[in-house]
Design a protein around this motif. Structure first.
Motif, short mmCIF file in Angstrom:
data_model
loop_
_atom_site.label_atom_id
_atom_site.label_comp_id
_atom_site.label_asym_id
_atom_site.label_seq_id
_atom_site.Cartn_x
_atom_site.Cartn_y
_atom_site.Cartn_z
N CYS A 1 -132.12 -23.51 4.06
CA CYS A 1 -130.88 -24.29 4.64
C CYS A 1 -129.68 -23.91 3.99
O CYS A 1 -129.29 -24.17 2.91
CB CYS A 1 -131.07 -25.70 4.53
N PRO A 2 -128.89 -22.92 4.53
CA PRO A 2 -127.55 -22.57 4.11
C PRO A 2 -126.57 -23.79 4.11
O PRO A 2 -126.66 -24.72 4.70
CB PRO A 2 -127.35 -21.29 5.09
N PHE A 3 -125.79 -23.44 3.16
CA PHE A 3 -124.49 -24.50 3.19
C PHE A 3 -123.51 -24.06 4.48
O PHE A 3 -123.37 -23.09 4.83
CB PHE A 3 -123.75 -24.14 1.82
N ALA A 4 -122.74 -25.23 5.02
CA ALA A 4 -122.21 -25.19 6.21
C ALA A 4 -121.13 -23.94 5.86
O ALA A 4 -120.77 -23.36 6.72
CB ALA A 4 -121.59 -26.46 6.52
N TYR B 1 -126.77 -17.57 7.86
CA TYR B 1 -127.13 -16.41 7.70
C TYR B 1 -128.21 -16.28 6.61
O TYR B 1 -128.29 -17.12 5.79
CB TYR B 1 -126.21 -15.28 7.05
N LEU B 2 -129.15 -15.39 6.66
CA LEU B 2 -130.38 -15.69 5.83
C LEU B 2 -129.99 -15.03 4.42
O LEU B 2 -130.39 -15.66 3.30
CB LEU B 2 -131.55 -14.57 6.09
N GLU B 3 -128.67 -14.52 4.20
CA GLU B 3 -128.16 -14.07 2.97
C GLU B 3 -127.11 -14.93 2.23
O GLU B 3 -126.75 -15.04 1.38
CB GLU B 3 -127.42 -12.73 3.03
N SER B 4 -126.79 -15.94 3.05
CA SER B 4 -126.03 -17.19 2.58
C SER B 4 -126.51 -17.99 1.44
O SER B 4 -127.68 -18.19 1.20
CB SER B 4 -125.63 -18.23 3.85
N ASP B 5 -125.69 -18.46 0.62
CA ASP B 5 -126.17 -19.40 -0.36
C ASP B 5 -126.48 -20.75 0.40
O ASP B 5 -126.18 -21.37 1.43
CB ASP B 5 -124.98 -20.00 -1.65
N GLY B 6 -127.56 -21.56 -0.36
CA GLY B 6 -128.05 -22.74 0.07
C GLY B 6 -129.07 -23.35 -0.52
O GLY B 6 -129.33 -22.75 -1.70
#
Length: 593
Positions: free
Chosen positions: A222-225, A230-235
């Motif tokens: 689950c990425p941060f808003a 994106y799969l590379e996003s922080d979350g």
């Protein structure tokens, strides 16, 4: 032939003895009485077969009947679930005693004895037993059950009358009422043995293997808003378990980024990665988080609802819609069967193995703290949260949630399956009250009902059951309904019992729950109105939040109502009119575009 009275030999054609004159068909009174009083006590094995049948009938049938009665009278009761093996045995024996007492009083036999041609009689007068003797004999089963069932074994050691301890106490005999073949009785006894074994042991349990479980364990991300979808996003990352073929995923609530008020993922929600049995590759899907205020926090459990496949520049990462592979819970697992020292396995996607590969660790149940959780020696790491814990048969016993840190060693913490059941029960009561789930910055709350497969049309957002519908990512006037009524429906589609009043001059139909419909000259519905009775939860919203969602209003008007209250009307190009009273929304109109 010989005379039955004096023993002299006589011709077969003679009707009377030529010595004593007695008729050749003569039978003495003593011989007649002896023949009548002659009995044939039933032996050990035939009685054992009859008892097995009766015990199965009483234990299984009686237990089912008691369960149904308890469920009808006390639906929330967990009395039967919490019985120990000893208590369960006592209850089963008590049911058997009641069954035997009723059967013997009624017919002096039971179903099992009837199949073997047996009957219970009074030892002294050889007649049927009455209610007193039937009760005495049946309750004496408790005594016969003591000391390795010695009272029942006495049936085999008593060579003459084959009386058990309960027979001697009640002064009864079990006799062969008539000679008959025992084929049917033996067959039913064998079936009874198998049925008793089936419900009291794990002999017939089919093990869930790793290959069986693998397609049902999800990798959740689950990425941060603020980072975008994106799969590379922080979350936050974790695991989950597929619970329905429609794609409902059970996971931990803390896997989903959130504040006290909102879920803080992008509008698209979370990624769910599942192993595809057919291709041998991972498929990637999009899922909406379902977090229920207070309940999810209490149990640290939540759901994800798959709604589409993930698509990037390389194309679609799977197929949707499709039928997913839910975890097979047909083995009816219950943590009441979990004992200290039992072997278990943990399935998930821990960071220690890279977070991308399904990882299986094993161990034992190390502790039962008594708070509904289990402690295990099986390794649990960040990323295991929300996965699945199973016993040695591959049967679900709970959800891995955390690590209990010690001074020198750590243990994994598992939310037991009993707590999962409690969570689902509270969730069912919660949705009955039409209360919303926590939203993605105010997005759709109707998804909560999906967990229970209710008849919800996902193509339409029912704004009557979704107070914060304005912030649903799929909201648009053409995509809404109001209490099941859509634009282009007519007044005939509105349930008459819900209508409070009709203003014919203006074409308005007002319901008794705070909703209104406006009709066109052609008689179709062209406008919805929701009053503060329905939209009270929107009162905390600020006007700048509205502008953030819809942009600046197309027009703003001020008006003073009949009660001298000042209102501001905000008109939006999207077909929305919002009436503000101070800082609260008191009316929303949705117009067909």
């Amino acid at each position: 032939m010989f005379c039955k009275k004096c023993g002299s030999q006589i011709a077969e054609t003679m009707k009377f003895c030529n010595k004593c004159g007695a008729p050749t068909s003569f039978t003495s009174a003593n011989a007649t009485r002896e023949d009548k009083e002659k009995i044939n006590p039933a032996g050990f094995w035939v009685r054992a077969g009859a008892f097995l049948i009766d015990y199965a009938i009483a234990g299984l049938g009686g237990g089912l009947l008691i369960g149904i009665i308890i469920y009808i009278l006390y639906p929330e009761s967990t009395f039967l679930d919490n019985l120990s093996e000893y208590e369960d045995g006592i209850l089963t024996l008590l049911i058997a005693v009641i069954y035997h007492s009723i059967a013997l009083t009624w017919k002096s036999t039971t179903i099992g004895k009837k199949l073997f041609g047996l009957k219970v009689i009074n030892q002294s007068n050889k007649k049927d037993v009455g209610i007193g003797r039937a009760l005495a004999r049946s309750f004496s089963y408790f005594l016969s059950s003591l000391f390795f069932c010695i009272g029942f074994i006495m049936v085999a050691t008593d060579r003459e009358k084959h009386q058990g301890l309960h027979d001697k106490i009640a002064k009864t005999l079990v006799v062969k009422e008539k000679e008959k073949k025992h084929i049917i009785g033996i067959a039913v006894a064998i079936v009874s043995i198998l049925a008793l074994i089936y419900v009291s042991s794990d002999w017939f349990i089919v093990e869930n293997t790793v290959d069986d479980i693998k397609p049902s364990v999800a990798n959740v991300y689950c990425p941060f808003a603020s980072e975008g979808m994106y799969l590379e996003s922080d979350g936050y990352g974790g695991s989950g378990t597929v619970m329905t073929s429609e794609g409902m995923i059970l996971t931990n609530s803390h896997v989903i980024p959130q504040t006290d008020d909102y879920i803080t993922t992008p509008d698209e929600g979370c990624f769910v990665i599942l192993y595809n049995l057919e291709t041998g590759e991972d498929d990637i899907y999009l899922a909406k988080p379902i977090v229920i205020p207070e309940i999810s926090e209490e149990y640290d459990l939540a759901y994800l609802s798959i709604y589409d496949v993930y698509v990037d520049e390389e194309g679609a990462w799977g197929e949707y819609p499709k039928s997913f592979t839910p975890f097979d819970d047909s083995l009816a697992c219950d943590s009441s069967y979990i004992n200290l020292g039992d072997e278990i396995r943990i399935y998930g996607y821990p960071i220690s193995s890279g977070g991308l590969s399904l990882t299986v660790t094993d161990g034992i149940v190390s502790s039962l703290p008594g708070d509904g959780t289990l402690l295990t020696s099986a390794k649990i790491d960040s990323g295991n949260s929300g996965g699945i814990a199973v016993d040695y048969n591959g049967c679900m016993i709970g959800v891995p949630v955390a690590v209990s840190e010690g001074e020198y060693e750590n243990m994994g913490v598992i939310i037991s399956i009993d707590l999962v059941y409690e969570f689902e029960d509270k969730l069912a009561l919660y949705t009955e009250g039409d209360r919303p789930g926590k939203t993605i910055n105010g997005a759709s709350e109707v998804e909560v009902d999906l967990i229970f497969d209710t008849d919800i049309n996902l193509d339409k957002i029912d704004i009557g059951n979704n107070p914060k519908f304005l912030f649903d990512q799929n909201f648009s006037p053409e995509n809404v309904s109001l209490f099941g009524i859509e634009f282009s429906d007519t007044i005939n589609d509105i349930p008459a019992e819900k209508v409070d009043s009709v203003v014919e001059s203006a074409g308005w139909v007002h319901l008794n729950n705070g909703a209104s419909y406006r009709l066109s000259e052609g008689g179709t519905i062209v406008e919805f109105a929701l009053h503060d009775l329905i939209i009270s939860e929107l009162g905390i919203l600020r006007r700048d939040e509205m502008e953030f969602k819809f942009g600046e209003p197309d027009k703003i008007e001020e008006d003073t109502g009949f009660d001298a209250t000042s209102y501001d009307y905000y008109y939006y190009d999207k077909g929305i009119i919002v009436r503000w009273w101070g800082d609260e929304i008191s009316l929303i109109n949705i117009i067909e575009k």
